[in-house]
Design a protein around this motif. Sequence first.
Motif, mmCIF file in Angstrom:
data_model
loop_
_atom_site.group_PDB
_atom_site.id
_atom_site.type_symbol
_atom_site.label_atom_id
_atom_site.label_comp_id
_atom_site.label_asym_id
_atom_site.label_seq_id
_atom_site.Cartn_x
_atom_site.Cartn_y
_atom_site.Cartn_z
ATOM 1 N N GLY A 123 0.798 -1.213 0.000
ATOM 2 C CA GLY A 123 0.000 0.000 0.000
ATOM 3 C C GLY A 123 0.831 1.262 0.000
ATOM 4 N N PHE A 124 2.151 1.141 -0.199
ATOM 5 C CA PHE A 124 3.036 2.297 -0.261
ATOM 6 C C PHE A 124 2.782 3.095 -1.530
ATOM 7 C CE2 PHE A 124 7.036 4.049 -1.966
ATOM 8 C CZ PHE A 124 7.305 4.990 -0.984
ATOM 9 N N ASN A 125 2.798 4.428 -1.394
ATOM 10 C CA ASN A 125 2.703 5.311 -2.548
ATOM 11 C C ASN A 125 3.605 6.510 -2.302
ATOM 12 O OD1 ASN A 125 1.778 7.547 -4.301
ATOM 13 N ND2 ASN A 125 0.203 6.102 -4.931
ATOM 14 N N ALA A 126 4.616 6.682 -3.166
ATOM 15 C CA ALA A 126 5.605 7.741 -2.975
ATOM 16 C C ALA A 126 5.017 9.129 -3.139
ATOM 17 C CB ALA A 126 6.755 7.547 -3.970
ATOM 18 N N HIS A 127 3.860 9.239 -3.804
ATOM 19 C CA HIS A 127 3.255 10.540 -4.080
ATOM 20 C C HIS A 127 2.111 10.863 -3.120
ATOM 21 C CE1 HIS A 127 5.622 10.039 -7.663
ATOM 22 N NE2 HIS A 127 4.873 9.016 -8.059
ATOM 23 N N LEU A 128 1.330 9.860 -2.775
ATOM 24 C CA LEU A 128 0.161 10.070 -1.920
ATOM 25 C C LEU A 128 0.429 9.752 -0.460
ATOM 26 C CD1 LEU A 128 -2.594 8.388 -4.144
ATOM 27 C CD2 LEU A 128 -2.001 10.822 -4.027
ATOM 28 N N GLY A 129 1.533 9.085 -0.175
ATOM 29 C CA GLY A 129 1.780 8.597 1.178
ATOM 30 C C GLY A 129 1.233 7.196 1.346
ATOM 31 N N HIS A 130 1.517 6.603 2.469
ATOM 32 C CA HIS A 130 1.105 5.231 2.745
ATOM 33 C C HIS A 130 -0.405 5.120 2.937
ATOM 34 C CE1 HIS A 130 5.197 3.693 3.496
ATOM 35 N NE2 HIS A 130 5.432 4.910 3.928
ATOM 36 N N GLY A 131 -0.955 3.992 2.491
ATOM 37 C CA GLY A 131 -2.285 3.649 2.938
ATOM 38 C C GLY A 131 -2.235 3.316 4.423
ATOM 39 N N ARG A 132 -3.240 3.723 5.183
ATOM 40 C CA ARG A 132 -3.262 3.529 6.639
ATOM 41 C C ARG A 132 -4.296 2.471 6.999
ATOM 42 N NH1 ARG A 132 1.117 6.150 9.103
ATOM 43 N NH2 ARG A 132 1.685 7.887 7.727
ATOM 44 N N ASN A 133 -3.826 1.391 7.569
ATOM 45 C CA ASN A 133 -4.701 0.281 7.911
ATOM 46 C C ASN A 133 -5.883 0.749 8.750
ATOM 47 O OD1 ASN A 133 -5.618 -2.177 9.546
ATOM 48 N ND2 ASN A 133 -4.147 -3.101 8.155
ATOM 49 N N ALA A 134 -7.052 0.212 8.446
ATOM 50 C CA ALA A 134 -8.264 0.624 9.158
ATOM 51 C C ALA A 134 -8.223 0.267 10.631
ATOM 52 C CB ALA A 134 -9.490 -0.013 8.501
ATOM 53 N N TRP A 135 -7.469 -0.760 10.994
ATOM 54 C CA TRP A 135 -7.392 -1.196 12.385
ATOM 55 C C TRP A 135 -6.314 -0.453 13.166
ATOM 56 C CZ3 TRP A 135 -9.260 -6.249 14.481
ATOM 57 C CH2 TRP A 135 -10.308 -6.771 13.714
ATOM 58 N N SER A 136 -5.266 -0.045 12.468
ATOM 59 C CA SER A 136 -4.147 0.633 13.113
ATOM 60 C C SER A 136 -3.422 1.461 12.063
ATOM 61 C CB SER A 136 -3.174 -0.382 13.737
ATOM 62 O OG SER A 136 -1.945 0.230 14.059
ATOM 63 N N GLU A 137 -3.427 2.767 12.229
ATOM 64 C CA GLU A 137 -2.836 3.637 11.219
ATOM 65 C C GLU A 137 -1.325 3.478 11.123
ATOM 66 O OE1 GLU A 137 -4.202 7.680 11.566
ATOM 67 O OE2 GLU A 137 -6.193 7.000 12.192
ATOM 68 N N GLY A 138 -0.714 2.820 12.099
ATOM 69 C CA GLY A 138 0.720 2.571 12.038
ATOM 70 C C GLY A 138 1.088 1.323 11.268
ATOM 71 N N HIS A 139 0.098 0.567 10.816
ATOM 72 C CA HIS A 139 0.342 -0.662 10.063
ATOM 73 C C HIS A 139 -0.022 -0.470 8.593
ATOM 74 C CE1 HIS A 139 0.523 -2.337 14.104
ATOM 75 N NE2 HIS A 139 1.020 -3.452 13.593
ATOM 76 N N VAL A 140 0.558 -1.299 7.733
ATOM 77 C CA VAL A 140 0.308 -1.173 6.299
ATOM 78 C C VAL A 140 -1.142 -1.518 5.986
ATOM 79 C CG1 VAL A 140 2.703 -1.705 5.737
ATOM 80 C CG2 VAL A 140 1.008 -3.544 5.714
ATOM 81 N N SER A 141 -1.625 -0.953 4.899
ATOM 82 C CA SER A 141 -3.006 -1.186 4.464
ATOM 83 C C SER A 141 -3.119 -2.353 3.511
ATOM 84 C CB SER A 141 -3.534 0.061 3.745
ATOM 85 O OG SER A 141 -2.749 0.317 2.580
ATOM 86 N N GLY A 142 -1.959 -2.840 3.024
ATOM 87 C CA GLY A 142 -2.015 -3.796 1.930
ATOM 88 C C GLY A 142 -2.272 -3.056 0.632
ATOM 89 N N GLY A 143 -1.848 -3.664 -0.465
ATOM 90 C CA GLY A 143 -2.031 -3.003 -1.739
ATOM 91 C C GLY A 143 -2.149 -4.033 -2.861
ATOM 92 N N SER A 144 -2.368 -3.553 -4.034
ATOM 93 C CA SER A 144 -2.355 -2.131 -4.330
ATOM 94 C C SER A 144 -3.721 -1.468 -4.176
ATOM 95 C CB SER A 144 -1.857 -1.939 -5.770
ATOM 96 O OG SER A 144 -2.739 -2.569 -6.705
ATOM 97 N N SER A 145 -4.764 -2.254 -3.921
ATOM 98 C CA SER A 145 -6.110 -1.690 -3.732
ATOM 99 C C SER A 145 -6.281 -1.247 -2.282
ATOM 100 C CB SER A 145 -7.180 -2.713 -4.116
ATOM 101 O OG SER A 145 -6.972 -3.221 -5.407
#
Length: 465
Positions: A123-145
Motif C-alpha cells: 500500500g506504499f505510494n511515494a506521491h500520496l503517502g502510505h495507505g493507513r490500515n483501518a485497524w491501526s494507522e501505524g500498520h500497512v493497508s495492503g495493496g495495491s487496492s
Amino acid sequence: MRAEVFPLPTQTCEQRTAHALREAAQAGERGGFVRLREAAALEQARAVDSQREEGLQAGRLNGAPLAHKDMFFRAGELSECGSRILAGHRASHTAIVLQRLDAAGATDLGALHMAEFAMSPTGFNAHLGHGRNAWSEGHVSGGSSSGSGIAVSRGLVAGALGSDTGGSVRIPAAVNGVTGIKPTQHAISMRGVMPLSPSLDCVGVLARTAQDAASMLQAIWDADSLDPHCLATGKREFEGAIERPLAPDDIIAVPAFGDDAPVSGEVRAAVSRMAEAFASCGATIRKVDLPDLRETGALATLMLGAEATSIHAKWLRERRGDYGEQVLRRLERGLLYPATRYVDALRLRAPLMTQFVERYLGGAQALLLPALPYAVPTIEETLEGDASEIERRFGNFSYWTRGINYLGLPGMSVPAGKSENGMPVGVQLIGRAWSEDVLLRLAHQLQGNTDWHLPSILSHRPRVA
C-alpha cells in the motif's frame, strides 16, 4: 434476493448517500479516499429515489454507497492511478464495470487510494503517502487496492472495486479484515480500467461479507463484445447459489505445512482454525501436500515486468523522474527480461495450471492457503533500510497470492480472526476456473457460523447501510 448491506433503508437514498459522504469527508485520508464525488453521487441517489417513487425496481444494489480504486475510469472525471504522471488526467470513457454498477442502482462516492500504478503489495505510494490500515494507522493497508480495503473495513462504503494482478484485492482484504474475491482470469471486462499486466490483471470485489461480494460480482459479470480478452459469455447467478448449506460432499483441501514453509506459526494456526470451522459446518477436510508457489510466482513476476514495462515505455523515456523509486526499479527491471523467457512464461501457463488443479484440487471444491506469510507489518518496518533491502525483506509479501494470478484461478480472501499483534489475519480459498459460485458459497456458509468477518473495529461505528 438482497444482500445484507443492501436492504431497503428507512432513509431515502439521498439522505443515506449524504450521510456516507459526510462520514468519508470527516475520515479524511484515514478513510482511504483521494477524491469525493459529492454532487454526482447525490444525483445518482436522487435518481434511485425517483425510481422508487414511481414504483420501479431500483436495481439489485438498491442505492448502496460504493467507492472504487482510482484506476476505474469515468468519463470527464479525474483518474490519476495514484501517480504523478497521470495527475490531472480526465478519462474519455467510463469503465464498463462502473456502468454496470450504476445500472444496478449503486451510488459512487469517489476514488480511493492506491499504490502508484498498482505496483505495491503493502500500500506504499511515494506521491500520496502510505495507505493507513483501518485497524491501526501505524500498520500497512495492503495493496495495491489499499483504499478499497480501508474504506470497506471502516464501514464508509458497502463495497469497493479493486484490481488484482498479484494479490492486490486479496492482500488488502486480508490485512483490513474484510472479504475480497479475485475471479477467474479474464472473467470480468477490463475495458476502461488502467492496465498493469493484461495477462494477469483481474477486476475484483472487496466487501464486508461474502454475501455482499456475491451481489457486487453478479452486478458486474457479463459478456463484453468490445473487450476481446473478456471470456464471460453472459450473466451469472451468485446470490442464490450461496444459500445451500455445506455437506460432506463439499471437500476442502488443506495443506500440510513443513518446517521450511514460508509462513509463520500464527498464520498456520489461522489456516487450521478455518479448516476446523469448515468441518464444523459440515464440509469434509482432505489433507494435501503444500504447494510450492516459487516457480509460478517467479513466472508471474517475469510476465508482469515485461508487460508493465511495455505499457510504460513512452513514459519511462520521457518522464522517468516522475515515478517513485520503488516503481521505477520494478519497471526498469522489465527491460532486462529476454523475449524467450516471456514466451516461456506464456507457454508454461496452461500445463502448470492443469498440474496444480490435478494435484491440489483433485476431488476437492477449494484449497485453503494463507493470504499472507506473516502478521501485518508496521509501516515503519517497511521503511527500514535502502530500497534493495526493503525489497528483499518484503519480496515474499505476495508469495501466496502472486502465483495464483499466473495460474488464472479464482481466489478469495476471508477473515480468519486476529494475529498476536491484534491485527486481522486472512485465509485464501482457491478454486478451479469458473468456480466463483463455489468459493462464495463456502465463504458465506462459513460466515454464517463464525464472527471473524465482524471485527470489533466496526462495533462502535455507525453502519453506512
